[in-house]
Design a protein around this motif. Structure first.
Motif, mmCIF file in Angstrom:
data_model
loop_
_atom_site.group_PDB
_atom_site.id
_atom_site.type_symbol
_atom_site.label_atom_id
_atom_site.label_comp_id
_atom_site.label_asym_id
_atom_site.label_seq_id
_atom_site.Cartn_x
_atom_site.Cartn_y
_atom_site.Cartn_z
ATOM 1 N N ARG A 158 0.831 -1.206 0.000
ATOM 2 C CA ARG A 158 0.000 0.000 0.000
ATOM 3 C C ARG A 158 0.864 1.254 0.000
ATOM 4 O O ARG A 158 0.627 2.197 -0.765
ATOM 5 C CB ARG A 158 -0.920 0.011 1.234
ATOM 6 C CG ARG A 158 -1.926 1.160 1.214
ATOM 7 C CD ARG A 158 -2.671 1.264 2.512
ATOM 8 N NE ARG A 158 -1.830 1.575 3.665
ATOM 9 C CZ ARG A 158 -1.365 2.803 3.956
ATOM 10 N NH1 ARG A 158 -1.641 3.824 3.166
ATOM 11 N NH2 ARG A 158 -0.608 3.008 5.016
ATOM 12 N N ILE A 159 1.897 1.255 0.810
ATOM 13 C CA ILE A 159 2.775 2.436 0.879
ATOM 14 C C ILE A 159 3.529 2.621 -0.432
ATOM 15 O O ILE A 159 3.670 3.749 -0.926
ATOM 16 C CB ILE A 159 3.743 2.301 2.074
ATOM 17 C CG1 ILE A 159 2.957 2.457 3.381
ATOM 18 C CG2 ILE A 159 4.850 3.335 2.007
ATOM 19 C CD1 ILE A 159 3.758 2.220 4.625
ATOM 20 N N ILE A 160 4.003 1.530 -1.041
ATOM 21 C CA ILE A 160 4.715 1.632 -2.321
ATOM 22 C C ILE A 160 3.786 2.176 -3.394
ATOM 23 O O ILE A 160 4.171 3.063 -4.177
ATOM 24 C CB ILE A 160 5.308 0.263 -2.723
ATOM 25 C CG1 ILE A 160 6.478 -0.078 -1.794
ATOM 26 C CG2 ILE A 160 5.757 0.260 -4.175
ATOM 27 C CD1 ILE A 160 7.041 -1.460 -1.974
ATOM 28 N N GLU A 161 2.543 1.664 -3.435
ATOM 29 C CA GLU A 161 1.585 2.165 -4.416
ATOM 30 C C GLU A 161 1.274 3.633 -4.176
ATOM 31 O O GLU A 161 1.137 4.419 -5.123
ATOM 32 C CB GLU A 161 0.295 1.342 -4.367
ATOM 33 C CG GLU A 161 0.419 -0.015 -5.001
ATOM 34 C CD GLU A 161 -0.870 -0.814 -4.897
ATOM 35 O OE1 GLU A 161 -1.898 -0.251 -4.459
ATOM 36 O OE2 GLU A 161 -0.845 -1.996 -5.253
ATOM 37 N N GLU A 162 1.200 4.012 -2.937
ATOM 38 C CA GLU A 162 0.886 5.401 -2.584
ATOM 39 C C GLU A 162 2.011 6.332 -3.021
ATOM 40 O O GLU A 162 1.778 7.418 -3.546
ATOM 41 C CB GLU A 162 0.674 5.481 -1.067
ATOM 42 C CG GLU A 162 0.250 6.839 -0.559
ATOM 43 C CD GLU A 162 0.067 6.790 0.946
ATOM 44 O OE1 GLU A 162 0.885 7.436 1.650
ATOM 45 O OE2 GLU A 162 -0.852 6.109 1.419
ATOM 46 N N ARG A 163 3.238 5.906 -2.839
ATOM 47 C CA ARG A 163 4.382 6.757 -3.169
ATOM 48 C C ARG A 163 4.735 6.717 -4.650
ATOM 49 O O ARG A 163 5.128 7.735 -5.230
ATOM 50 C CB ARG A 163 5.604 6.326 -2.356
ATOM 51 C CG ARG A 163 5.474 6.615 -0.892
ATOM 52 C CD ARG A 163 6.710 6.200 -0.150
ATOM 53 N NE ARG A 163 6.553 6.402 1.287
ATOM 54 C CZ ARG A 163 7.429 5.997 2.176
ATOM 55 N NH1 ARG A 163 8.528 5.367 1.802
ATOM 56 N NH2 ARG A 163 7.223 6.221 3.455
ATOM 57 N N CYS A 164 4.642 5.557 -5.266
ATOM 58 C CA CYS A 164 5.117 5.404 -6.641
ATOM 59 C C CYS A 164 3.994 5.269 -7.653
ATOM 60 O O CYS A 164 4.253 5.300 -8.854
ATOM 61 C CB CYS A 164 6.006 4.171 -6.755
ATOM 62 S SG CYS A 164 7.396 4.187 -5.630
ATOM 63 N N GLY A 165 2.822 5.048 -7.229
ATOM 64 C CA GLY A 165 1.727 4.812 -8.163
ATOM 65 C C GLY A 165 1.657 3.341 -8.512
ATOM 66 O O GLY A 165 2.527 2.549 -8.149
#
Length: 89
Positions: A72-79
């Motif tokens: 979730r955090i990776i998707e939030e930061r990188c799309g």
């Protein structure tokens, strides 16, 4: 003679003490036989097994939760990841 009487009294005292201790031990043994403990070795083993299973489940859930949080955090930061294989050169 006084020594003989004194020795006899000592011996009687020692015998009385031995009999008292023997009676106490027999009573304790009888109580032990009559009443079985709540936590028998089999119950302890079963309880340990259940605790290990529960701990393993909790550990697995915690790892899954951390992996989901990480995604979730990776998707939030990188799309969201883009499909680069279908892209043109």
């Amino acid at each position: 003679m006084a020594d003989d009487e004194e020795r006899k009294k000592k011996q009687q005292f020692i015998d009385a003490k031995k009999a008292e201790v023997r009676a106490r031990l027999e009573q304790a043994a009888a109580q032990k036989k009559g009443k079985k403990g709540f936590m028998t070795p089999e119950r302890k083993k079963k309880l340990r097994l259940l605790l290990r299973k529960k701990a393993a489940e909790e550990l697995k859930k915690e790892q899954e939760r951390k992996a989901a949080e990480r995604r979730r955090i990776i998707e939030e930061r990188c799309g969201k990841p883009k499909n680069v294989e279908d892209a043109s050169e």
